[in-house]
Scaffold this motif. Structure first.
Motif, mmCIF file in Angstrom:
data_model
loop_
_atom_site.group_PDB
_atom_site.id
_atom_site.type_symbol
_atom_site.label_atom_id
_atom_site.label_comp_id
_atom_site.label_asym_id
_atom_site.label_seq_id
_atom_site.Cartn_x
_atom_site.Cartn_y
_atom_site.Cartn_z
ATOM 1 N N VAL A 159 0.679 -1.274 0.038
ATOM 2 C CA VAL A 159 0.065 0.020 -0.100
ATOM 3 C C VAL A 159 0.935 1.262 -0.037
ATOM 4 O O VAL A 159 0.579 2.105 -0.909
ATOM 5 C CB VAL A 159 -0.974 0.011 1.062
ATOM 6 N N LEU A 162 2.924 1.630 -3.402
ATOM 7 C CA LEU A 162 1.934 1.995 -4.609
ATOM 8 C C LEU A 162 1.431 3.597 -4.448
ATOM 9 O O LEU A 162 1.514 4.166 -5.473
ATOM 10 C CB LEU A 162 0.731 0.997 -4.409
ATOM 11 N N LEU A 326 -1.001 -1.324 -10.779
ATOM 12 C CA LEU A 326 -2.265 -1.661 -10.241
ATOM 13 C C LEU A 326 -2.869 -2.867 -9.885
ATOM 14 O O LEU A 326 -3.499 -3.545 -9.052
ATOM 15 C CB LEU A 326 -3.180 -0.503 -10.716
ATOM 16 N N SER A 330 -3.293 -5.116 -6.734
ATOM 17 C CA SER A 330 -4.699 -5.465 -6.439
ATOM 18 C C SER A 330 -4.563 -7.178 -6.275
ATOM 19 O O SER A 330 -5.335 -7.754 -5.407
ATOM 20 C CB SER A 330 -5.700 -5.288 -7.499
ATOM 21 N N LEU A 356 -8.654 -5.064 -0.616
ATOM 22 C CA LEU A 356 -8.214 -4.499 -1.835
ATOM 23 C C LEU A 356 -8.892 -2.950 -1.787
ATOM 24 O O LEU A 356 -8.293 -2.035 -2.052
ATOM 25 C CB LEU A 356 -8.977 -5.090 -2.791
ATOM 26 N N CYS A 357 -9.976 -2.839 -1.161
ATOM 27 C CA CYS A 357 -10.694 -1.616 -0.932
ATOM 28 C C CYS A 357 -9.690 -0.485 -0.148
ATOM 29 O O CYS A 357 -9.601 0.818 -0.355
ATOM 30 C CB CYS A 357 -12.191 -1.537 -0.565
ATOM 31 N N LEU A 360 -6.383 0.204 -2.160
ATOM 32 C CA LEU A 360 -6.750 1.079 -3.538
ATOM 33 C C LEU A 360 -7.292 2.276 -2.982
ATOM 34 O O LEU A 360 -6.838 3.356 -3.698
ATOM 35 C CB LEU A 360 -7.469 0.502 -4.524
ATOM 36 N N ALA A 363 -4.164 4.630 -1.907
ATOM 37 C CA ALA A 363 -3.566 5.006 -3.147
ATOM 38 C C ALA A 363 -4.139 6.004 -4.055
ATOM 39 O O ALA A 363 -3.540 6.799 -4.634
ATOM 40 C CB ALA A 363 -3.225 3.656 -3.969
ATOM 41 N N ALA A 364 -5.558 6.146 -4.020
ATOM 42 C CA ALA A 364 -6.271 6.812 -4.746
ATOM 43 C C ALA A 364 -6.500 8.411 -4.097
ATOM 44 O O ALA A 364 -6.015 9.144 -4.926
ATOM 45 C CB ALA A 364 -7.758 6.392 -5.188
ATOM 46 N N TYR A 367 -2.840 9.675 -5.120
ATOM 47 C CA TYR A 367 -2.726 10.160 -6.638
ATOM 48 C C TYR A 367 -3.236 11.591 -6.727
ATOM 49 O O TYR A 367 -2.898 12.095 -7.401
ATOM 50 C CB TYR A 367 -3.580 9.124 -7.480
#
Length: 378
Positions: A159, A162, A326, A330, A356-357, A360, A363-364, A367
């Motif tokens: 995590v 990423l 990604l 994942s 996963l949630c 990500l 990471a979102a 970003y």
């Protein structure tokens, strides 16, 4: 003849197919327990063989029912894919993970809704789940510390690196700069995890050592006033009730002096026990080695942090590298979540999707912050 509550007068082909599937499932479950028993000894082996015998009785119920209703020899149907995989794993491994999968299989029994299963069979399956849960609990306790470190370290590496890679990519940097940032994040994070784990374990060992009785303390016991029995105060200070402390102190003094009234439970004082204070567990065994903890944390974090960097190391550029990273991360997050689900006896997919949630999502956010930062700087 098989006594089946609520049996139907007319036997349909669907009923027979279902009974044959039950027969196959019971036979495979018995095989799983026998294979697990082959890899174990003592009480665990006896319990597993008893479970295999019980599953054999259930299989005999279905075989006799099929023969009675069809007039033909009972042929097992095709067992579930999960049971076939479980039988294969039991033959190869026999670990706590296999027991955890067997626990889940017992929990999925449909005998409570099966009109041709006896009430005793439905109750058996529920009890079998608790028996396997008990066997698996021992293994879970043995691997919980290492497992926690492995999952936490690898997941943290996945995590955090990423998020770092996506954040830098969102700011509009080149692939070479992203690669350099990812490798720097891998090394910095792994070293930080190792250092933190070393300090944590070392400090815990020092705290345990500070609470242990002094190794030379038994040398003064011989000079104590037997009537006042100051030794009992030591035990009371460590949580014993007054009566228990008095009894234990008297036993220790009797053991030291070789008195005729020495209790069978009294132990001579020794450097390993200090003032004869019972030690339930050795702190070193519980906490483990600081260097081993640091090394494992470094490896686990680095293995996770390497995954987002791999596409850039392989020469992929820009969006191709990011998309590949990604996808790889994942899959890794789903895998770690599924492993957690297996060991905890919970469902695999929800645990994997939860990992996963969370990963990500972090990471979102990074970003988006990278995009805002790149726009502001530009």
């Amino acid at each position: 003849m098989v006594a089946v509550p609520g049996a139907l007068d007319q036997t349909s082909s669907r009923d027979v197919r279902r009974w044959r599937r039950h027969l196959a499932d019971e036979q495979y479950e018995a095989t799983v327990y026998r294979r697990l028993a082959e890899r174990r000894g003592g009480e665990d082996r006896e319990v597993l063989l008893a479970l295999a015998e019980a599953e054999g009785r259930h299989a005999a119920h279905w075989a006799e029912l099929i023969e009675e209703r069809t007039g033909a020899p009972a042929r097992p149907g095709r067992p579930g894919t999960g049971l076939r995989l479980l039988a294969l794993l039991a033959q190869r491994f026999g670990s706590v993970f296999v027991l955890a999968l067997a626990q889940q299989a017992e929990g999925r029994s449909s005998y409570g809704r099966e009109p041709h299963a006896t009430a005793a069979m439905a109750a058996d399956e529920q009890v079998h789940g608790e028996v396997v849960r008990g066997l698996a609990a021992r293994g879970r306790a043995r691997v919980s510390g290492t497992f926690r470190a492995a999952v936490f370290g690898a997941n943290d590496g996945l995590v955090s690196n990423l998020a770092l890679v996506l954040g830098v990519a969102g700011a509009g940097t080149s692939a070479a700069a992203i690669l350099l940032t990812g490798i720097s994040g891998l090394l910095a994070g792994a070293l930080s995890m190792a250092a933190g784990e070393y300090v944590s374990v070392r400090s815990q060992r020092e705290l345990i050592a500070a609470s242990a009785p002094a190794p030379h303390s038994e040398q003064v016991v011989g000079a104590l006033d037997v009537d006042a029995n100051e030794l009992a105060l030591v035990y009371r200070a460590r949580g014993m009730a007054e009566a228990d402390a008095e009894r234990h102190a008297a036993e220790q003094l009797a053991a030291l002096q070789g008195a005729p009234g020495r209790s069978a439970g009294a132990r001579p004082l020794s450097p390993s026990t200090g003032l004869g204070v019972p030690q339930e567990e050795d702190g070193d065994d519980v906490v483990g080695s600081a260097w081993a903890a640091a090394g494992s944390s470094f490896v686990f974090f680095a293995s996770g942090a390497l995954v987002p960097v791999l596409p850039f190391l392989l020469g992929l550029q820009e969006w191709a590298a990011l998309v590949t990273a990604l996808v790889l991360v994942s899959l890794a997050l789903l895998s770690t979540g599924a492993v957690v689900g297996v060991l905890s006896g919970g469902p695999l997919l929800p645990r994997g999707l939860r990992q996963l949630c969370i990963g990500l999502g972090a990471a979102a956010v990074t970003y988006v912050l990278g995009l805002l930062f790149g726009t502001t700087v530009g």
